[in-house]
Design a protein around this motif. Structure first.
Motif, PDB file in Angstrom:
ATOM      1  N   ARG A 118      71.032  56.805  17.882  1.00 15.42           N
ATOM      2  CA  ARG A 118      70.335  57.979  17.450  1.00 15.42           C
ATOM      3  C   ARG A 118      71.259  58.986  17.791  1.00 15.42           C
ATOM      4  O   ARG A 118      71.212  59.254  19.065  1.00 15.42           O
ATOM      5  CB  ARG A 118      68.788  58.134  17.516  1.00 15.42           C
ATOM      6  N   HIS A 152      68.371  52.854  20.195  1.00 14.46           N
ATOM      7  CA  HIS A 152      67.169  54.001  19.942  1.00 14.46           C
ATOM      8  C   HIS A 152      66.530  54.234  18.722  1.00 14.46           C
ATOM      9  O   HIS A 152      67.151  54.195  17.618  1.00 14.46           O
ATOM     10  CB  HIS A 152      67.914  55.391  20.146  1.00 14.46           C
ATOM     11  N   ASP A 153      65.147  54.104  18.720  1.00 15.37           N
ATOM     12  CA  ASP A 153      64.339  54.393  17.533  1.00 15.37           C
ATOM     13  C   ASP A 153      64.637  53.514  16.432  1.00 15.37           C
ATOM     14  O   ASP A 153      65.066  53.708  15.335  1.00 15.37           O
ATOM     15  CB  ASP A 153      64.482  55.616  17.199  1.00 15.37           C
ATOM     16  N   GLY A 222      61.216  52.518  20.372  1.00 19.00           N
ATOM     17  CA  GLY A 222      60.848  52.911  19.339  1.00 19.00           C
ATOM     18  C   GLY A 222      59.358  53.279  19.386  1.00 19.00           C
ATOM     19  O   GLY A 222      58.582  53.139  20.359  1.00 19.00           O
ATOM     20  N   PHE A 223      58.647  53.621  18.141  1.00 17.76           N
ATOM     21  CA  PHE A 223      57.379  53.794  18.022  1.00 17.76           C
ATOM     22  C   PHE A 223      56.350  52.796  17.750  1.00 17.76           C
ATOM     23  O   PHE A 223      55.671  52.409  18.513  1.00 17.76           O
ATOM     24  CB  PHE A 223      57.143  55.181  17.188  1.00 17.76           C
ATOM     25  N   SER A 248      57.981  51.817  24.303  1.00  8.14           N
ATOM     26  CA  SER A 248      57.517  52.458  23.106  1.00  8.14           C
ATOM     27  C   SER A 248      56.731  53.820  23.951  1.00  8.14           C
ATOM     28  O   SER A 248      56.834  53.768  24.898  1.00  8.14           O
ATOM     29  CB  SER A 248      56.337  51.677  22.581  1.00  8.14           C
ATOM     30  N   THR A 394      55.658  56.718  11.756  1.00  2.75           N
ATOM     31  CA  THR A 394      56.703  57.079  12.595  1.00  2.75           C
ATOM     32  C   THR A 394      56.960  58.643  12.150  1.00  2.75           C
ATOM     33  O   THR A 394      57.432  58.963  11.074  1.00  2.75           O
ATOM     34  CB  THR A 394      57.865  56.182  12.129  1.00  2.75           C
TER      35      THR A 394
END
Length: 395
Positions: A118, A152-153, A222-223, A248, A394
């Motif tokens: 990202r 990333h993410d 990530g979330f 997270s 998200t």
């Protein structure tokens, strides 16, 4: 827009180290030095996204305050730094600071975490981009290896496989496991070409770790917790080896502590050795001045405003709610063995964070009746609008 990994970097020159203030405020309080470690990680990880214009003004990040904050953190025992190419010039500023601190803190004395995939203008999970990104991070951070690199993410590139994007996702571990792709007979199943992009990217990171040694550990971040768990399982099943870490954010907070349910799944089901949490203040939700574009639903944001007003009853300075939020995350993280990445910008924030950990770890703050009553009163505000443990879509 294409990422140009070989483009010249901005210059952030620093004075000579002996010209940078080193005053009483730059010295740690001996009683607050960190002693607790979790699989080699300190209880607190220095979140260096703050070394960017995302969170601070140019005058701040181009001065000596980032170096002084990093130095104080190291003196306290906060010796892990988390950065990313997505965080603007964070890698450059952190790398310059750590290089200047080399005589006091050589490279082997701290751990560097960065990320790939990202960037400020786009996502690029291709193997060539990952290799170029790592090379640039090494250059910016003035090192020949990175201790940890996250993809990333991942939810933005993978198939999220969520029956609903917002809500309490704990049912993914039980009666709704099939809808989340987490039923045991679904393990290792890919759903779209998006999942193959994750596998290809992680395979490249494994190569950089196992064959070339420029990475020591590989993780995903990530979330949404169900997505992270599904992908961690998928990686182990399809690539034959697990990721080392998963991170997270916003899932071990006063508003949402569902990481406590998911944390124990990552090891047995996906071989993950360490889970890390970030953003104990829930992306500034639990501050008097939250982000204007915060992704939480209105009900959560309104409840947070009421929590700020409530906290003024025990602390009129405006720090009551963020202080309680940080203490709460530390208390729960200590209980389940999870390091906490905290965004730190200033000497004051470093001192405050280690004090909060000391109050929890040494003074037993979480056992105090008054503290517990404050926690309950804040959580009741989210519970009353059915938003306690609610994960927003998200960001």
């Amino acid at each position: 827009m294409v990422v140009h990994f070989d483009a010249p970097d901005p210059d952030y020159p620093l004075p000579l180290i002996n010209e940078i203030p080193d005053e009483d405020a730059d010295k740690p309080k001996e009683a607050y030095k960190l002693t607790t470690t979790l699989n080699g990680f300190p209880a607190i990880i220095f979140g260096a996204a703050t070394f960017s214009r995302i969170y601070n003004e140019t005058d701040h990040i181009s001065g000596v305050t980032p170096l002084r904050a990093a130095r104080l953190a190291l003196r306290y025992g906060i010796n892990v730094f988390d950065t990313s190419p997505f965080y603007g010039d964070s890698e450059i500023i952190l790398g310059n600071a750590l290089r200047a601190l080399g005589p006091e803190f050589p490279r082997h004395s701290y751990t560097l975490i960065s990320k790939v995939g990202r960037y400020p203008t786009e996502f690029d999970y291709t193997p060539d981009a990952i290799e170029s990104s790592i090379a640039r991070s090494l250059r910016r951070l003035h090192t020949d290896y990175l201790d940890v690199v996250y993809l990333h993410d991942v939810e933005f590139v993978a198939d999220e496989k969520l029956p609903r994007r917002g809500g309490n996702h704990v049912a993914a571990l039980g009666e709704e496991s099939e809808q989340y792709g987490l039923n045991e007979n679904q393990e290792g199943e890919t759903y779209t070409d998006k999942d193959h992009k994750i596998l290809s990217a992680v395979k490249k990171l494994f190569e950089l770790r196992d064959d070339r040694g420029v990475i020591k550990r590989v993780g995903i971040s990530g979330f949404p917790l169900p997505t992270l768990l599904r992908l961690a399982i998928l990686i182990q099943k399809r690539l034959g080896k697990p990721v080392d870490l998963v991170m997270s954010y916003c899932h071990l907070t006063l508003q949402n502590s569902t990481l406590e349910h998911f944390k124990s799944e990552f090891g047995p089901r996906a071989g993950v050795k360490q889970v890390i949490t970030a953003s104990p203040i829930a992306m500034a939700l639990l501050r008097p001045s939250p982000l204007q574009a915060h992704p939480a639903p209105l009900e959560i944001r309104e409840a947070a405003k009421r929590a700020v007003q409530l906290s003024e009853e025990w602390d009129a300075s405006g720090t009551g709610l963020p202080d309680l939020a940080l203490q709460y995350t530390f208390a729960r993280a200590r209980e389940i063995g999870v390091p906490v990445a905290v965004g730190l910008s200033t000497l004051e924030e470093v001192h405050a964070s280690v004090k909060a950990w000391h109050d929890v770890d040494v003074e037993g703050l979480a056992t105090k009746e008054e503290w517990g009553a404050r926690v309950k009163s804040v959580q009741d505000l989210f519970r009353d609008v059915q938003m306690l443990d609610y994960s927003w879509a998200t960001p």
